[in-house]
Design an enzyme around this catalytic site. Structure first.
Site, PDB file in Angstrom:
ATOM      1  CB  CYS A   1      -0.929   0.021   1.205  1.00  0.00           C
ATOM      2  SG  CYS A   1      -1.831  -1.511   1.447  1.00  0.00           S
TER       3      CYS A   1
ATOM      4  CG  HIS B   1      -6.125   1.881  -1.012  1.00  0.00           C
ATOM      5  ND1 HIS B   1      -4.895   2.419  -1.322  1.00  0.00           N
ATOM      6  CD2 HIS B   1      -5.895   0.930  -0.061  1.00  0.00           C
ATOM      7  CE1 HIS B   1      -3.953   1.819  -0.589  1.00  0.00           C
ATOM      8  NE2 HIS B   1      -4.550   0.911   0.170  1.00  0.00           N
TER       9      HIS B   1
ATOM     10  CB  CYS C   1      -2.218   0.711   7.555  1.00  0.00           C
ATOM     11  SG  CYS C   1      -3.708   0.599   6.557  1.00  0.00           S
TER      12      CYS C   1
END
Length: 428
Positions: free
Chosen positions: A89, A384, A414
């Site tokens: 991520c 995302h 995160c």
């Protein structure tokens, strides 16, 4: 190593929601269109860059080193190195950090860094049994051997592919989907379904308000597909994402006992984001404008089953180094992987026991004022695109500081696998 890292400018594509089929743009298409538009605003030629660094969590098989492919397609020339980084991520944030390191070491002075992913184009995979069947069938030499191999074919294996993105979003160490780790945090911190849905609805409201007031206009580069269709805005935000409507959705990751739904989770999305980073030497040489600086960065590791607390573990050391409290920062961007995950971060900072036992502090860090956090909404409404989000939140945080004439903020994210990343940025 303490020389300032200047952010000259940045741009991103609209974030386009995956709609159960491949989206209109490949990852390299997204990165090229945003990158070209950004470079056209610069007072230097594309081949003046020292390197191009692109974060990508899921490049297509024909563009594995997508950073190099994109650099060439943008017209940077053969002599400008282009390379790819991957930290799940935070791949886009890792690209920025890698650029910072090379600038501070004097290896580069002018770097284009960012991230991209086209998650709608994540592949469908065959099972291992199906792959072995293909191998045995191809190895058969005689007609009889091939017939025997063919009879062993199980149609259900052929017609039931594995969804690649589901494997990518499953932690191999703990065997949990990312949403299941969010359920862990909800249980640990007593976060209710109502609280999750209220937070998700707030994200949509804030994005809608910011779209109406034009807060994303200088940041987003409109896209055109091959048919000339325009994609000008983030298209995942919904004006009907109210707490009442979100409450109607069924849990997705723990269907019997859970509270994490598609509505209070970030969306599967395609998008790209870039920033131009420069040394003091490059700023002077090219007479570059300055959006701000990246003053510090931090990476942290933690239990993969609690990965959503990564922002707490990465941002806290930065605050400690600089003598800052939560509300000494004018603005925060915490990537909204899940509503439960963001709320859990806030509760961890406010928890005496968590801060003592997990962070080694003397007491609780404090309570973050919500008016400072994700003021224009976040990934629950925007989406995302895994490789791009780390770069997006840094770019948007700098734009928020510029718009509000504020001084400094922290962007944090995160990371699947039990990691966290954070950057301290300051307005020029």
């Amino acid at each position: 190593m303490n020389q300032p890292i200047f952010v000259v400018d940045g741009a991103r594509t609209p974030f386009l929601k995956a709609r159960n089929r491949p989206g209109p743009f490949s990852a390299s298409d997204l990165a090229v269109q945003a990158g070209r538009a950004l470079l056209m605003r610069m007072p230097f030629a594309a081949d003046a860059l020292d390197e191009v660094i692109l974060g990508c969590a899921s490049p297509s098989p024909d563009e594995v080193n997508i950073g190099r492919v994109v650099a060439l397609r943008m017209g940077c020339g053969e002599k400008v190195p282009g390379w790819t980084v991957m930290r799940n991520c935070a791949s886009g944030m890792q690209a920025l950090d890698s650029a910072m390191t090379n600038i501070r070491l004097g290896r580069s002075h002018l770097v284009l860094a960012g991230g991209v992913d086209a998650l709608s184009r994540a592949p469908l995979l065959y099972s291992e049994r199906m792959v072995l069947w293909f191998a045995n069938f191809n190895a058969a030499r005689t007609l009889g051997q091939k017939a025997g191999a063919f009879l062993k074919l199980r149609p259900t294996e052929l017609l039931t592919p594995i969804i690649g993105i589901m494997k990518g979003l499953t932690d191999p160490m703990v065997g949990l989907l990312m949403g299941q780790t969010a359920e862990n945090l909800a249980f640990r911190f007593g976060i209710t379904r109502c609280e999750m849905d209220d937070y998700a609805a707030q994200s949509h409201r804030r994005v809608l308000a910011s779209q109406k007031t034009g807060h994303f206009e200088g940041e987003i580069v409109p896209l055109f597909d091959r048919d000339g269709k325009l994609y000008a805005v983030d298209d995942g935000v919904r004006d009907d994402s109210t707490p009442e409507n979100l409450a109607k959705l069924k849990p997705f990751f723990d269907r019997k006992y859970g509270n994490v739904t598609a509505g209070n989770s970030s969306q599967i999305t395609d998008g790209a984001a870039w920033l131009v980073l420069a040394s003091e030497t490059a700023v002077a040489k090219h007479k570059l404008p300055i959006l701000g600086t990246i003053a510090d960065s931090e990476w942290a590791g933690l239990d993969p089953a609690q990965m959503g607390l990564g922002p707490v573990h990465s941002a806290t050391p930065i605050m400690k180094r600089h003598g800052l409290g939560l509300n000494d920062l004018d603005a925060w961007e915490i990537n909204e992987a899940f509503a439960a995950q963001v709320i859990a971060c806030l509760r961890a900072w406010a928890s005496e026991s968590y801060c003592r036992c997990e962070l080694g502090l003397d007491g609780a860090v404090g309570v973050l004022e919500m008016a400072r956090l994700n003021v224009d909404g976040g990934a629950i409404a925007l989406g995302h695109p895994v490789g791009a989000s780390g770069a997006r939140i840094v770019l948007h945080l700098l734009n928020v500081l510029k718009r509000t004439r504020a001084k400094r903020g922290i962007a944090s994210i995160c990371i699947g696998g039990g990691l966290g990343g954070a950057m301290l940025v300051e307005r020029a």
